[in-house]
Design an enzyme around this catalytic site. Structure first.
Site, PDB file in Angstrom:
ATOM      1  N   GLY A  86       0.816  -1.206   0.000  1.00  0.00           N
ATOM      2  CA  GLY A  86       0.000   0.000   0.000  1.00  0.00           C
ATOM      3  C   GLY A  86       0.852   1.259   0.000  1.00  0.00           C
ATOM      4  O   GLY A  86       1.757   1.394   0.807  1.00  0.00           O
TER       5      GLY A  86
ATOM      6  N   CYS B 114      -8.463  -0.258   4.394  1.00  0.00           N
ATOM      7  CA  CYS B 114      -7.449  -0.487   5.420  1.00  0.00           C
ATOM      8  C   CYS B 114      -8.031  -0.136   6.791  1.00  0.00           C
ATOM      9  O   CYS B 114      -8.443   1.000   7.013  1.00  0.00           O
ATOM     10  CB  CYS B 114      -6.200   0.358   5.171  1.00  0.00           C
ATOM     11  SG  CYS B 114      -5.009   0.182   6.525  1.00  0.00           S
TER      12      CYS B 114
ATOM     13  N   ASN C 177     -10.617  -7.240   2.267  1.00  0.00           N
ATOM     14  CA  ASN C 177      -9.529  -6.782   3.105  1.00  0.00           C
ATOM     15  C   ASN C 177      -9.694  -7.458   4.473  1.00  0.00           C
ATOM     16  O   ASN C 177     -10.581  -8.294   4.658  1.00  0.00           O
ATOM     17  CB  ASN C 177      -9.561  -5.250   3.213  1.00  0.00           C
ATOM     18  CG  ASN C 177      -8.186  -4.659   3.515  1.00  0.00           C
ATOM     19  OD1 ASN C 177      -7.438  -5.198   4.336  1.00  0.00           O
ATOM     20  ND2 ASN C 177      -7.845  -3.561   2.871  1.00  0.00           N
TER      21      ASN C 177
ATOM     22  N   THR D  96      -1.600 -13.757   3.444  1.00  0.00           N
ATOM     23  CA  THR D  96      -0.895 -14.223   4.636  1.00  0.00           C
ATOM     24  C   THR D  96      -0.150 -15.529   4.409  1.00  0.00           C
ATOM     25  O   THR D  96       0.886 -15.781   5.041  1.00  0.00           O
ATOM     26  CB  THR D  96      -1.914 -14.350   5.788  1.00  0.00           C
ATOM     27  OG1 THR D  96      -2.542 -13.080   5.965  1.00  0.00           O
ATOM     28  CG2 THR D  96      -1.268 -14.766   7.089  1.00  0.00           C
TER      29      THR D  96
END
Lengths: 305, 255
Positions: free
Chosen positions: A46, A130, A192, A266
């Site tokens: 980001g 976010c 997200n 992840t």
């Protein structure tokens, strides 16, 4: 040969396995483990207009089948990206997508204008989800009017492919998908992280400096899958599924539920080779099942139920 | 140095006491030229609660036998599961990771200071210094005499000084209270241990103008500079403990 390619408008991806922003750096961190150019695309960390230091330590906590993070968009800003990172990563033979963030709509617009000029960046991912920044971020992605406004403003200045990354921290994600599609998004990526928290019982305080953070990993996969399924059967633009994909089977669930592509997040922390292993697994699955094109399985569950 | 991801065979699992054990791993190919201070990201399978890899220091290296050791403290479910590994089991590692301790300037008298699990990288560092012509002194701090581990191993490297909090062995108190620090003979100190110990040693070194490096143990997810979770606030801004560290000169830190 199996056709694994997919397209967002006229932008072709050689395969549907991308890496999620914030989990794959700028690609080169993984050069020792895999050939980045084999991937369909990478979404880089980001990026904001100004350099950001992010939140205070501790900004990570392990949870059952997942992790919380509260990094808070630490990055060196667009000037540094353009000067030092862009020349380096544009050598990869894959689609490089920049995830953009801001506190104000003007920030997103300025970033989109800057990146529009970068020849080797064919798309941006508009991050309105976010959960770890005080201003902007998820605030845009959890209010329909704000989501509409920021998407419209960026669309007006950005000529290439616009992907909008949605937040799961809303009552009805489909409403947000419809709004950003109406405003001209070329694709939607979701989800997200989910807002969560952990308390350290020994120290009797929150595990994260920010108290709350974003939950990722296999713990969130069923929720991500449900949201991707809901959105994919509603919008016409391609949907990119994200959320707890660790294995080939996890990725296939998203395709069968309607995703045109997936992002591996992840999982790359635990196995830096995960994106390529999943890509190989998808191909093997299609061969085994007798399909010649991945498009044949996208949204498959909707045809039979 | 290229990073590797490999399944390595466990060829030894030695319990040192209730809290500590040493795993010995055999290399598949030739093991890399490790540098002191480096670590491995160790995968722990078998439970949803041990989702992330565990960062573990390289404790000892035997290039002739092509093996290396990890000293591990049982701190939770992940390290608990690792303590149950048996010879012949395989362990998935990403390694070698991180930077390393720097060599002393010529003729500098050096001291290694460690406590608890922080002694892990010091054994390899001590051997590395010996092979480069330095004979370090070693100061180790433990809670009590029963917690003392691998004392004989450190004796092979140099003079070993001890403190225990209850005075059951060595001088009573913390490492920062030990009388050898009053001699003023050390020009360089390498330290790894609990945060409070490293901060105290850093304070002592700053006050006495002694060069000092510490090895940090911040929580991390990836170990390769991607997740930005293991950050430490430095004079250069936030740096990653995993790739910019784990070893830092104390002058870089805002301690």
């Amino acid at each position: 040969m199996v056709n694994l390619g997919f397209s967002i408008g006229d932008l072709h991806f050689k395969n549907p396995v991308l890496t999620a922003s914030g989990t794959f750096g700028y690609g080169s961190e993984f050069d020792d483990f895999l050939d980045v150019s084999r991937l369909g695309g990478i979404v880089v960390k980001g990026t904001t207009i100004e350099p950001r230091e992010g939140n205070l330590y501790p900004r990570m906590a392990e949870t059952a089948s997942g992790m919380l993070n509260a990094v808070g968009l630490q990055n060196k800003g667009i000037d540094y990206f353009e000067k030092n990172i862009y020349p380096r990563i544009s050598g990869y033979n894959t689609n490089i997508i920049v995830n953009i963030n801001g506190s104000y709509i003007d920030d997103y617009v300025a970033l989109a204008e800057r990146i529009n000029r970068l020849e080797k960046i064919p798309a941006i991912e508009l991050n309105i989800s976010c959960p770890n920044v005080k201003m902007g971020g998820m605030a845009f992605g959890t209010n329909l009017d704000s989501a509409r406004e920021v998407t419209r403003a960026v669309r007006a200045v950005y000529a290439k492919k616009l992907i909008v990354k949605l937040s799961p921290n809303v009552t009805n994600v489909v409403d947000f998908a419809k709004v950003v599609e109406e405003e001209g998004a070329d694709s939607i990526s979701l989800i997200n992280t989910l807002l969560g928290m952990l308390v350290d019982v020994e120290k009797m305080r929150p595990a994260l400096s920010t108290i709350t953070g974003g939950l990722s990993g296999p713990a969130i996969k069923p929720i991500a899958l449900r949201m991707v399924w809901q959105v994919a059967k509603t919008v016409r633009i391609p949907v990119i599924g994200i959320g707890g994909i660790m294995t080939t089977s996890d990725a296939l669930e998203f395709f069968l539920a309607g995703a045109s592509a997936v992002q591996i997040g992840t999982a790359s922390f635990i196995d830096p080779q995960a994106p390529v292993k999943i890509l190989e697994g998808i191909e093997n699955y299609l061969i085994k099942k007798g399909f010649s094109d991945i498009k044949e399985i996208i949204g498959y569950i909707n045809r039979t139920t | 140095m290229a990073k590797r991801i490999e399944d390595l065979k466990v060829i030894g699992n030695k319990r040192l006491n209730n809290d500590f054990f040493v795993l010995e791993l055999s290399g598949n190919d030739k093991i890399p030229d490790f540098k002191p201070g480096q670590f491995a990201q160790v995968r722990v399978d078998g439970s949803p609660e041990t989702f992330l890899r565990r960062p573990i220091s390289i404790h000892d290296v035997d290039y002739e036998r092509n093996t290396f050791k990890l000293l591990i403290q049982i701190a939770g479910k992940g390290t608990g599961a690792l303590s149950k590994l048996r010879n012949g089991d395989f362990l998935n590692l990403i390694y070698p990771l991180g930077n390393s301790f720097g060599l002393p300037v010529e003729n500098e008298r050096v001291l290694l200071v460690g406590g608890g699990c922080g002694v892990a990288p010091l054994l390899f560092l001590g051997k590395y210094l010996r092979s480069n012509g330095y004979i370090p002194d070693i100061l180790l701090g433990f809670r009590n005499s029963e917690q003392i581990i691998e004392f004989e191993e450190y004796l092979k490297i140099g003079n070993v000084f001890l403190t225990t909090e209850d005075g059951s062995k060595g001088e009573k108190g913390y490492v920062t209270n030990h009388s050898i620090l009053l001699t003023g003979r050390y020009k360089r100190i390498y330290c790894c241990g609990p945060d409070s110990m490293m901060r105290a040693i850093a304070g002592y070194c700053k006050k006495n103008n002694i060069a000092c490096e510490v090895s940090l143990e911040n929580l991390m997810a990836c170990g390769i500079g991607v997740c930005l979770c293991c950050i430490i606030d430095t004079i250069k801004g936030n740096l990653c403990t995993c790739i910019d560290g784990p070893v830092f000169n104390i002058n870089e830190l805002k301690w």
